[in-house]
Design a protein around this motif. Structure first.
Motif, PDB file in Angstrom:
ATOM      1  N   ALA A  62       0.861  -1.078   0.025  1.00  0.00           N
ATOM      2  CA  ALA A  62      -0.136   0.016   0.055  1.00  0.00           C
ATOM      3  C   ALA A  62       0.821   1.431  -0.214  1.00  0.00           C
ATOM      4  O   ALA A  62       0.509   2.286  -0.761  1.00  0.00           O
ATOM      5  CB  ALA A  62      -0.990   0.041   1.227  1.00  0.00           C
ATOM      6  N   ASN A  65       2.157   1.735  -3.436  1.00  0.00           N
ATOM      7  CA  ASN A  65       0.727   2.243  -4.220  1.00  0.00           C
ATOM      8  C   ASN A  65       0.935   3.969  -4.074  1.00  0.00           C
ATOM      9  O   ASN A  65       0.578   4.328  -4.871  1.00  0.00           O
ATOM     10  CB  ASN A  65      -0.392   1.542  -3.875  1.00  0.00           C
ATOM     11  N   ARG A 143      -9.000   4.925  -8.249  1.00  0.00           N
ATOM     12  CA  ARG A 143      -8.561   4.561  -6.858  1.00  0.00           C
ATOM     13  C   ARG A 143      -7.279   4.301  -6.436  1.00  0.00           C
ATOM     14  O   ARG A 143      -6.928   3.259  -7.320  1.00  0.00           O
ATOM     15  CB  ARG A 143      -9.546   3.406  -6.358  1.00  0.00           C
ATOM     16  N   LEU A 144      -6.469   4.707  -5.731  1.00  0.00           N
ATOM     17  CA  LEU A 144      -5.401   4.529  -5.216  1.00  0.00           C
ATOM     18  C   LEU A 144      -5.880   3.558  -3.933  1.00  0.00           C
ATOM     19  O   LEU A 144      -6.145   4.088  -2.959  1.00  0.00           O
ATOM     20  CB  LEU A 144      -4.461   5.681  -4.617  1.00  0.00           C
ATOM     21  N   HIS A 145      -5.037   2.122  -3.960  1.00  0.00           N
ATOM     22  CA  HIS A 145      -5.398   1.434  -2.851  1.00  0.00           C
ATOM     23  C   HIS A 145      -4.312   1.935  -1.818  1.00  0.00           C
ATOM     24  O   HIS A 145      -3.055   1.223  -2.073  1.00  0.00           O
ATOM     25  CB  HIS A 145      -5.432  -0.037  -3.249  1.00  0.00           C
ATOM     26  N   ILE A 146      -4.709   2.272  -0.446  1.00  0.00           N
ATOM     27  CA  ILE A 146      -3.648   2.899   0.369  1.00  0.00           C
ATOM     28  C   ILE A 146      -3.845   2.106   1.446  1.00  0.00           C
ATOM     29  O   ILE A 146      -3.378   2.616   2.474  1.00  0.00           O
ATOM     30  CB  ILE A 146      -3.842   4.361   0.352  1.00  0.00           C
ATOM     31  N   ASP A 151     -11.167  -2.607   0.013  1.00  0.00           N
ATOM     32  CA  ASP A 151     -11.917  -1.221   0.137  1.00  0.00           C
ATOM     33  C   ASP A 151     -11.179  -0.032   0.812  1.00  0.00           C
ATOM     34  O   ASP A 151     -12.009   0.888   1.138  1.00  0.00           O
ATOM     35  CB  ASP A 151     -13.494  -1.539   0.961  1.00  0.00           C
ATOM     36  N   GLN A 152     -10.071  -0.187   1.134  1.00  0.00           N
ATOM     37  CA  GLN A 152      -9.260   0.960   1.624  1.00  0.00           C
ATOM     38  C   GLN A 152      -8.461   1.523   0.472  1.00  0.00           C
ATOM     39  O   GLN A 152      -7.396   1.800   0.160  1.00  0.00           O
ATOM     40  CB  GLN A 152      -8.081   0.576   2.752  1.00  0.00           C
ATOM     41  N   ASN A 153      -9.370   2.550  -0.065  1.00  0.00           N
ATOM     42  CA  ASN A 153      -9.050   3.209  -1.142  1.00  0.00           C
ATOM     43  C   ASN A 153      -9.020   4.706  -1.056  1.00  0.00           C
ATOM     44  O   ASN A 153      -9.755   5.192  -0.209  1.00  0.00           O
ATOM     45  CB  ASN A 153      -9.919   3.071  -2.276  1.00  0.00           C
ATOM     46  N   GLU A 155      -9.829   7.969  -3.655  1.00  0.00           N
ATOM     47  CA  GLU A 155     -10.417   8.252  -5.001  1.00  0.00           C
ATOM     48  C   GLU A 155      -9.945   9.694  -5.385  1.00  0.00           C
ATOM     49  O   GLU A 155     -10.006  10.598  -4.718  1.00  0.00           O
ATOM     50  CB  GLU A 155     -12.102   8.299  -5.159  1.00  0.00           C
TER      51      GLU A 155
END
Length: 444
Positions: A62, A65, A143-146, A151-153, A155
């Motif tokens: 993450a 990312n 969406r950046l998956h962080i 679902d921890q994104n 937008e």
């Protein structure tokens, strides 16, 4: 005394095997550095540590990312920095053109630079990419998956920063081919349509409308009306007459109702005629395009790279290939053959137009500034995200280490004990094996 079953040897052998197993486990832990090498070492600890490992690796990825997200934002922001520079130069040119010390020729030169700058605005917006994804043409949302879990994104979106969206694109000019028809017979008057540049002027007389061809001195050299009716801007009759009464004419492949007409003479003395038609810009970015006939009654509008962006079945209405509905170019009548289309920048060709352009450019600068501020906010947030992910990964790693890693000093103590017990068991096994020898004394 018995000899079939040496219980002392069996017991010593069992203890030796146990010591060998314990010593081997200690060696395994010391060599791997792990307290848990298999589920049997600590079943619950293994399950817990594997969950922690999944979290740790997820947090590390993450973080990568988020770093990639920052790189994307920096790519977009770097391009928008140049967009700002272009807009500032366009504003400077508009302010210069708004001063009436400039001649029409001066303003034409200023307009040419604005046209080129507008094309570069559109090019930057259309071609700026990150990992082959276009990021400034208004299509990028993602969406950046962080986070380590689902679902921890975050937008993010980037607006359309091309010239059209910024309001920096001006008129659409369609180049129309024409022919010069010389009067037949011995001329009775000098031809009036000589090589040069002319302006098309609309004339309304009552309910009638026609078009005149005006030279640089303001003289009318030809018009589109004849003795019987009015034409639609295709045929312009000049003043020159032949001995048989015939007129010189300019005839175009498409109605020329605005813009300019250029008459040139090639090396062979043939007059080459080109007309320009100014039409409403319905969605074309600044640049150069070509209308190509690809089959009977089928036309394509291609950009400067040869990519088809719009099609037409009637040579008049061109719709975008993206949705098949959006009109990008509409002509007053069907085009015939291949023609060039040029889209310029915001109009600064007059004092009034230049004055209005200053306000429009200010709005564009503000729009780009707002977008850059949004990107900066994204970047600052992602930097905090990276710091948080790093701290979380570090603490989880420490927790997983306490479960999974071996205490080397403690395990070394255990190995030393097992090694001594192993040597003692070996010695005792040797003694236990000697005990049945006492039976031989009874047999003598």
């Amino acid at each position: 005394m018995i000899i079939n079953h040496n219980i002392s040897a069996l017991n010593t052998y069992r203890q030796l095997s146990l010591n060998n197993s314990n010593a081997a486990k200690s060696i395994e832990k010391l060599s791997s550095g792990y307290r848990i090498n298999r589920a049997g070492d600590d079943a619950a600890g293994l399950a817990i540590s594997e969950k922690m490992r999944a979290q740790i690796r997820g947090l590390n990825m993450a973080s990568k990312n988020a770093q990639d997200g920052i790189s994307l934002i920096q790519t977009a922001e770097g391009a928008l920095n140049e967009t700002h520079e272009i807009l500032q130069r366009m504003r400077e040119l508009a302010v210069q053109s708004a001063n009436d010390t400039n001649t029409d020729f001066d303003r034409e030169s200023l307009q040419k630079e604005v046209d080129q700058l507008a094309q570069e605005l559109s090019r930057i917006g259309a071609t700026t990419e990150f990992n082959t994804k276009k990021i400034l043409d208004g299509t990028f949302t993602g969406r950046l998956h962080i986070g380590a879990n689902a679902d921890q994104n975050l937008e993010i979106s980037i607006g359309d920063m091309r010239g059209l969206a910024l309001g920096m694109v001006g008129k659409t000019v369609v180049e129309v081919k024409g022919t010069y028809n010389k009067p037949t017979g011995t001329p009775t008057s000098e031809n009036s349509i000589v090589p040069g540049e002319y302006t098309v002027k609309e004339v309304i007389e009552g309910t009638d409308k026609y078009y005149q061809l005006v030279d640089v001195n303001g003289n009318v050299v030809a018009d589109s009306k004849n003795d019987t009716d009015l034409t639609d801007g295709i045929t312009f009759k000049g003043k020159g007459k032949g001995s048989d009464g015939s007129s010189e004419e300019l005839e175009f492949t498409h109605p020329v109702t605005s813009g300019k007409v250029t008459v040139k003479e090639d090396a062979a003395g043939t007059r080459v005629v080109t007309g320009t038609l100014i039409v409403e810009n319905k969605g074309l970015q600044a640049g150069e395009y070509t209308i190509k006939e690809v089959g009977t009654g089928n036309y394509e509008l291609q950009d400067s790279n040869g990519n088809t962006i719009a099609t037409s079945a009637d040579g008049q209405k061109f719709t975008s290939i993206e949705d098949g509905e959006t009109e990008l170019l509409t002509l007053s009548a069907a085009i015939t053959g291949d023609e060039k289309v040029t889209v310029g920048g915001i109009d600064i060709s007059s004092q009034t137009a230049a004055n209005d352009a200053i306000t429009a450019i200010n709005n564009a600068i503000n729009k780009v500034s707002t977008e850059r501020a949004k990107l900066g906010a994204y970047q600052n947030r992602l930097e905090h995200t990276i710091n948080n992910l790093g701290a979380s990964a570090e603490n989880l790693t420490a927790a997983e280490s306490r479960i999974r890693d071996v205490d080397m000093a403690k395990e070394m103590m255990e190995y030393t004990k097992n090694s001594i017990l192993q040597q003692a068991a070996q010695a005792m096994l040797a003694h236990a094996n000697q005990m049945p020898q006492g039976v031989l004394q009874l047999l003598r």
